[in-house]
Design an enzyme around this catalytic site. Structure first.
Site, PDB file in Angstrom:
ATOM      1  CE  LYS A  93      36.629  60.397  54.330  1.00 12.17           C
ATOM      2  NZ  LYS A  93      36.994  61.393  53.315  1.00 12.17           N
ATOM      3  CE  LYS A 114      40.539  62.744  56.896  1.00 11.10           C
ATOM      4  NZ  LYS A 114      40.574  63.685  55.773  1.00 11.10           N
TER       5      LYS A 114
HETATM    6  N1  C2G Z   1      45.069  67.820  49.889  1.00 10.91           N
HETATM    7  C1  C2G Z   1      46.184  68.398  49.302  1.00 10.91           C
HETATM    8  N2  C2G Z   1      47.108  69.002  50.072  1.00 10.91           N
HETATM    9  C2  C2G Z   1      46.964  69.058  51.421  1.00 10.91           C
HETATM   10  C3  C2G Z   1      45.822  68.496  52.026  1.00 10.91           C
HETATM   11  C4  C2G Z   1      44.876  67.874  51.235  1.00 10.91           C
HETATM   12  O1  C2G Z   1      46.333  68.354  48.066  1.00 10.91           O
HETATM   13  N3  C2G Z   1      47.927  69.674  52.154  1.00 10.91           N
HETATM   14  C5  C2G Z   1      44.085  67.154  49.025  1.00 10.91           C
HETATM   15  C6  C2G Z   1      43.962  65.674  49.295  1.00 10.91           C
HETATM   16  O2  C2G Z   1      44.991  64.950  48.626  1.00 10.91           O
HETATM   17  C7  C2G Z   1      42.578  65.364  48.733  1.00 10.91           C
HETATM   18  C8  C2G Z   1      41.808  66.680  48.984  1.00 10.91           C
HETATM   19  O3  C2G Z   1      42.807  67.690  49.267  1.00 10.91           O
HETATM   20  O4  C2G Z   1      42.668  65.124  47.318  1.00 10.91           O
HETATM   21  C9  C2G Z   1      40.861  66.578  50.151  1.00 10.91           C
HETATM   22  O5  C2G Z   1      41.606  66.145  51.278  1.00 10.91           O
HETATM   23  P1  C2G Z   1      40.805  65.516  52.528  1.00 10.91           P
HETATM   24  O6  C2G Z   1      39.675  66.397  52.870  1.00 10.91           O
HETATM   25  O7  C2G Z   1      41.803  65.118  53.544  1.00 10.91           O
HETATM   26  O8  C2G Z   1      40.183  64.226  51.821  1.00 10.91           O
HETATM   27  P2  C2G Z   1      40.408  62.696  52.225  1.00 10.91           P
HETATM   28  O9  C2G Z   1      40.127  62.481  53.656  1.00 10.91           O
HETATM   29  O10 C2G Z   1      41.705  62.307  51.659  1.00 10.91           O
HETATM   30  O11 C2G Z   1      39.168  62.005  51.462  1.00 10.91           O
HETATM   31  O12 C2G Z   1      37.030  58.940  48.587  1.00 10.91           O
HETATM   32  C10 C2G Z   1      38.153  59.770  48.781  1.00 10.91           C
HETATM   33  C11 C2G Z   1      38.154  60.384  50.157  1.00 10.91           C
HETATM   34  O13 C2G Z   1      36.914  60.995  50.452  1.00 10.91           O
HETATM   35  C12 C2G Z   1      39.290  61.396  50.243  1.00 10.91           C
END
Ligand code: C2G
Length: 129
Positions: free
Chosen positions: A44, A46
């Protein structure tokens, strides 16, 4: 029992994560998180500050979370939805539309992100200290 599934890295656990997990759990009775493994985070683009085990430990301590499973790739979602008999798939709306293909198997819900907070912002703000 209504089963909810969501995925993410959940690094440096913050209020935005808590807000989506609370709202996701409120849609059902049992919340499963597909937690990105460190190797998948690399795919990803990250690099999490906390290891998979540490991030899993933190999530399992939350009242909203019932089960944490590993997320190893983009392709596992359909199998997970079937395996865990998921009724509703939930993601933040930064992903809106991206997982609509799951509508064949379960309800798909995108919830508004929490504004003003992100793991990246935390890291950047701390660099400035
Ligand atoms: N999120 C949120 N508000 C934020 C930050 C994150 O609602 N200020 C939500 C994201 O939209 C996501 C969840 O928290 O639904 C987890 O965010 P991340 O850890 O950044 O996940 P991500 O990298 O988007 O991975 O297969 C899907 C991926 O694994 C998603």
């Amino acid at each position: 029992m209504k089963r909810i599934l969501t995925y993410g890295t959940f690094d440096l656990l913050h209020e935005g994560h808590i807000n989506i997990l609370r709202r996701a759990k409120a849609l059902g009775d049992y919340l499963i998180i597909g937690l990105s493994k460190d190797e998948f985070n690399a795919i990803k683009g990250k690099k999490a500050y906390y290891s998979y085990e540490a991030r899993k430990n933190l999530l399992e301590a939350l009242r909203y979370v019932d089960l944490v499973i590993p997320e190893n790739n983009w392709e596992q979602k359909v199998d997970d939805v079937k395996k865990y008999e998921v009724d509703t798939f939930v993601m933040g709306d930064d992903w809106v539309g991206k997982f609509d293909f799951l509508q064949e198997y379960c309800e798909v819900v995108y919830l508004p992100r929490t504004e003003g907070i992100s793991t990246t912002k935390i890291k950047d703000d701390l660099k400035l200290k």
